[in-house]
Write a protein that holds these residues in place. Sequence first.
Motif, PDB file in Angstrom:
ATOM      1  N   GLU A 152      51.085  12.192 -66.095  1.00  0.00           N
ATOM      2  CA  GLU A 152      50.115  11.784 -65.092  1.00  0.00           C
ATOM      3  C   GLU A 152      49.581  10.406 -65.473  1.00  0.00           C
ATOM      4  N   VAL A 153      49.759   9.468 -64.571  1.00  0.00           N
ATOM      5  CA  VAL A 153      49.296   8.103 -64.785  1.00  0.00           C
ATOM      6  C   VAL A 153      47.812   8.050 -64.445  1.00  0.00           C
ATOM      7  N   MET A 154      47.014   7.452 -65.311  1.00  0.00           N
ATOM      8  CA  MET A 154      45.565   7.408 -65.120  1.00  0.00           C
ATOM      9  C   MET A 154      45.130   6.064 -64.542  1.00  0.00           C
ATOM     10  N   GLY A 155      44.052   6.078 -63.788  1.00  0.00           N
ATOM     11  CA  GLY A 155      43.480   4.846 -63.252  1.00  0.00           C
ATOM     12  C   GLY A 155      44.400   4.171 -62.257  1.00  0.00           C
ATOM     13  N   ASN A 156      44.529   2.874 -62.399  1.00  0.00           N
ATOM     14  CA  ASN A 156      45.357   2.087 -61.494  1.00  0.00           C
ATOM     15  C   ASN A 156      46.734   1.824 -62.091  1.00  0.00           C
ATOM     16  N   GLY A 157      47.282   2.792 -62.777  1.00  0.00           N
ATOM     17  CA  GLY A 157      48.562   2.622 -63.455  1.00  0.00           C
ATOM     18  C   GLY A 157      49.706   2.391 -62.490  1.00  0.00           C
ATOM     19  N   ARG A 158      50.586   1.507 -62.864  1.00  0.00           N
ATOM     20  CA  ARG A 158      51.735   1.158 -62.037  1.00  0.00           C
ATOM     21  C   ARG A 158      52.987   1.230 -62.899  1.00  0.00           C
ATOM     22  N   VAL A 159      54.046   1.769 -62.306  1.00  0.00           N
ATOM     23  CA  VAL A 159      55.354   1.768 -62.937  1.00  0.00           C
ATOM     24  C   VAL A 159      56.231   0.840 -62.111  1.00  0.00           C
ATOM     25  N   THR A 167      57.748  15.630 -63.916  1.00  0.00           N
ATOM     26  CA  THR A 167      56.888  15.194 -62.818  1.00  0.00           C
ATOM     27  C   THR A 167      56.163  13.927 -63.234  1.00  0.00           C
ATOM     28  N   LEU A 168      56.235  12.928 -62.387  1.00  0.00           N
ATOM     29  CA  LEU A 168      55.504  11.684 -62.577  1.00  0.00           C
ATOM     30  C   LEU A 168      54.420  11.668 -61.509  1.00  0.00           C
ATOM     31  N   SER A 169      53.152  11.885 -61.911  1.00  0.00           N
ATOM     32  CA  SER A 169      52.049  12.077 -60.970  1.00  0.00           C
ATOM     33  C   SER A 169      51.090  10.899 -60.928  1.00  0.00           C
ATOM     34  N   ASN A 170      50.473  10.711 -59.760  1.00  0.00           N
ATOM     35  CA  ASN A 170      49.420   9.721 -59.553  1.00  0.00           C
ATOM     36  C   ASN A 170      49.905   8.318 -59.911  1.00  0.00           C
ATOM     37  N   VAL A 171      51.119   7.998 -59.496  1.00  0.00           N
ATOM     38  CA  VAL A 171      51.739   6.741 -59.896  1.00  0.00           C
ATOM     39  C   VAL A 171      51.840   5.781 -58.710  1.00  0.00           C
ATOM     40  N   ASP A 172      51.654   4.519 -58.993  1.00  0.00           N
ATOM     41  CA  ASP A 172      51.944   3.450 -58.042  1.00  0.00           C
ATOM     42  C   ASP A 172      53.316   2.931 -58.464  1.00  0.00           C
ATOM     43  N   LEU A 173      54.361   3.411 -57.794  1.00  0.00           N
ATOM     44  CA  LEU A 173      55.737   3.105 -58.180  1.00  0.00           C
ATOM     45  C   LEU A 173      56.249   1.920 -57.382  1.00  0.00           C
ATOM     46  N   GLU A 174      56.755   0.931 -58.094  1.00  0.00           N
ATOM     47  CA  GLU A 174      57.322  -0.253 -57.449  1.00  0.00           C
ATOM     48  C   GLU A 174      58.753  -0.453 -57.930  1.00  0.00           C
TER      49      GLU A 174
END
Length: 72
Positions: A7-14, A28-35
């Motif tokens: 689980e990515v915390m805050g404004n985390g981006r991958v 599971t990759l959760s709460n992610v901003d995926l680019e």
Amino acid sequence: SIQANIEVMGNGRVIVERGGILIVDGGTLSNVDLELKAGSYLQIINGGVINSQNGFKAPVGAVVDIQNGSII
């Protein structure tokens, strides 16, 4: 390769850069901003899940291969 629950915390981006590979293999990759960048590769297998906080878009030239899993 992701095989656990992350689980990515805050404004985390991958960011998957050109030539980069991201494999979600049953994890599971959760709460992610995926680019994804053009020329990158995303594969989801073995029931893997990506839970994107901002929706999901793949640019032209990126490869998305969902064999068994989902992006929500």
